[in-house]
Design a protein around this motif. Structure first.
Motif, PDB file in Angstrom:
ATOM      1  N   LEU A 192      28.924  49.969  43.367  1.00  0.00           N
ATOM      2  CA  LEU A 192      29.367  49.216  42.192  1.00  0.00           C
ATOM      3  C   LEU A 192      28.411  49.391  41.012  1.00  0.00           C
ATOM      4  O   LEU A 192      28.854  49.504  39.861  1.00  0.00           O
ATOM      5  CB  LEU A 192      29.507  47.732  42.546  1.00  0.00           C
ATOM      6  CG  LEU A 192      30.623  47.377  43.529  1.00  0.00           C
ATOM      7  CD1 LEU A 192      30.593  45.895  43.862  1.00  0.00           C
ATOM      8  CD2 LEU A 192      31.989  47.750  42.951  1.00  0.00           C
ATOM      9  N   VAL A 238      35.788  52.130  35.009  1.00  0.00           N
ATOM     10  CA  VAL A 238      34.930  51.206  35.749  1.00  0.00           C
ATOM     11  C   VAL A 238      35.759  50.282  36.634  1.00  0.00           C
ATOM     12  O   VAL A 238      35.437  50.061  37.814  1.00  0.00           O
ATOM     13  CB  VAL A 238      34.064  50.386  34.774  1.00  0.00           C
ATOM     14  CG1 VAL A 238      33.242  49.353  35.537  1.00  0.00           C
ATOM     15  CG2 VAL A 238      33.146  51.298  33.979  1.00  0.00           C
ATOM     16  N   SER A 283      35.696  50.421  40.727  1.00  0.00           N
ATOM     17  CA  SER A 283      35.220  49.242  41.457  1.00  0.00           C
ATOM     18  C   SER A 283      36.256  48.773  42.474  1.00  0.00           C
ATOM     19  O   SER A 283      35.916  48.458  43.628  1.00  0.00           O
ATOM     20  CB  SER A 283      34.899  48.112  40.472  1.00  0.00           C
ATOM     21  OG  SER A 283      33.896  48.506  39.559  1.00  0.00           O
ATOM     22  N   ALA A 323      29.009  52.776  39.708  1.00  0.00           N
ATOM     23  CA  ALA A 323      30.297  52.790  39.006  1.00  0.00           C
ATOM     24  C   ALA A 323      30.156  52.229  37.603  1.00  0.00           C
ATOM     25  O   ALA A 323      30.703  52.784  36.638  1.00  0.00           O
ATOM     26  CB  ALA A 323      31.331  51.993  39.802  1.00  0.00           C
ATOM     27  N   GLY A 324      29.425  51.121  37.476  1.00  0.00           N
ATOM     28  CA  GLY A 324      29.238  50.538  36.155  1.00  0.00           C
ATOM     29  C   GLY A 324      28.470  51.446  35.218  1.00  0.00           C
ATOM     30  O   GLY A 324      28.737  51.472  34.003  1.00  0.00           O
ATOM     31  N   VAL A 363      33.705  57.286  42.334  1.00  0.00           N
ATOM     32  CA  VAL A 363      33.137  56.978  41.008  1.00  0.00           C
ATOM     33  C   VAL A 363      33.313  58.149  40.051  1.00  0.00           C
ATOM     34  O   VAL A 363      33.804  57.990  38.924  1.00  0.00           O
ATOM     35  CB  VAL A 363      31.645  56.611  41.152  1.00  0.00           C
ATOM     36  CG1 VAL A 363      30.957  56.615  39.791  1.00  0.00           C
ATOM     37  CG2 VAL A 363      31.498  55.243  41.804  1.00  0.00           C
ATOM     38  N   ILE A 401      36.460  51.249  45.349  1.00  0.00           N
ATOM     39  CA  ILE A 401      35.279  51.146  46.213  1.00  0.00           C
ATOM     40  C   ILE A 401      35.444  49.996  47.201  1.00  0.00           C
ATOM     41  O   ILE A 401      35.184  50.141  48.404  1.00  0.00           O
ATOM     42  CB  ILE A 401      34.008  50.967  45.366  1.00  0.00           C
ATOM     43  CG1 ILE A 401      33.595  52.299  44.745  1.00  0.00           C
ATOM     44  CG2 ILE A 401      32.856  50.407  46.213  1.00  0.00           C
ATOM     45  CD1 ILE A 401      32.468  52.182  43.751  1.00  0.00           C
TER      46      ILE A 401
END
Length: 260
Positions: A107, A239, A243, A110-111, A213, A246
């Motif tokens: 995460l 994003v 998320s 990903a951000g 991602v 994931i």
């Protein structure tokens, strides 16, 4: 007709969702084909290793450190209700290796990474740099997508391994300085209860999350709308979709690995 309007709206939304899933699946298939067929661009790949892997290490490390410490406090507080405080080292290690390390690492990446990839490729599309690549007989997916996807798939397991170690260290520091655990016994319990598959499953999850991602960042960037608003929307969608995927992939992999 009025009663059918909500059903029609639901049908349109369902069809739009299925079409989006199909486009992502086709993009994923094209990406895999371009990864395994030449030409390759090693310089771009090495650049992405630095951008995705090395530069993501601080945020992943800090997240893991504080998560491990907070996890130790929570497990101690819950275990004290049943006189089971001694399970803190083993549960922190297993929790970080199996779930929290890969999920939080994914995460965080990903951000940072999905947004950066979507913004970069979206801006290239808006400014017609991708069209310039085609003019120079360079396939955009080979030059932009394949190196990023491979780099993220290889980097994230390493980041997860580092994050697991730092998270376990965070639990160790809190356990020995705040909760009164003997340092030697804490490490001994951690090593005794942590099995190979606990760590290996987290690394496999990390590779899958890294693929997701980079794929989502490239997909939304390549399909960005025109102008600053289109690039911003592509970044947000990258994003959010990364998320959600994931978390969904984490459940499926956990079901696969740990359900008899």
């Amino acid at each position: 007709m009025i009663l059918l309007a909500p059903i029609a709206a639901l049908g349109r939304s369902t069809l739009a969702l299925m079409a989006s899933i199909g486009r992502v699946a086709i993009y994923c298939a094209h990406t895999l084909r371009h990864i395994f067929t030449p030409p390759w661009y090693p310089k771009e790949f090495l650049t992405q290793l630095l951008q995705i892997g090395w530069l993501s290490l601080p945020v992943v490390g800090l997240t893991a450190l504080f998560t491990g410490g907070a996890l130790a406090l929570q497990i101690y507080a819950g275990g004290s209700r049943f006189s089971a405080e001694a399970v803190v080292p083993s549960i922190v290690a297993i929790g970080m290796a199996r779930e929290l390390g890969p999920v939080l690492g994914g995460l965080m990446v990903a951000g940072r990474v999905a947004a950066a990839i979507a913004a970069e490729t979206g801006t290239m599309k808006v400014t017609e740099q991708i069209d310039a690549l085609v003019t120079l007989s360079t396939h955009p997916m080979k030059y932009l997508t394949a190196p990023r996807v491979v780099a993220a798939t290889l980097c994230l397991p390493v980041l997860v391994a580092v994050g697991d170690s730092i998270g376990i260290m965070g639990g160790y520091l809190v356990g020995t300085t705040r909760l009164g655990f003997n340092p030697s016994n804490y490490l001994h319990n951690t090593v005794d209860f942590l099995e190979f598959w606990d760590v290996a499953s987290g690394l496999v999850k990390g590779a899958v999350f890294g693929f997701i991602v980079a794929l989502m960042g490239c997909y939304h960037g390549m399909n960005s709308g025109r102008g600053a608003q289109g690039v911003g929307r592509a970044t947000t969608n990258a994003v959010v979709s990364a998320s959600i995927l994931i978390l969904a992939a984490n459940y499926l992999l956990t079901e696969l690995f740990f359900t008899a």
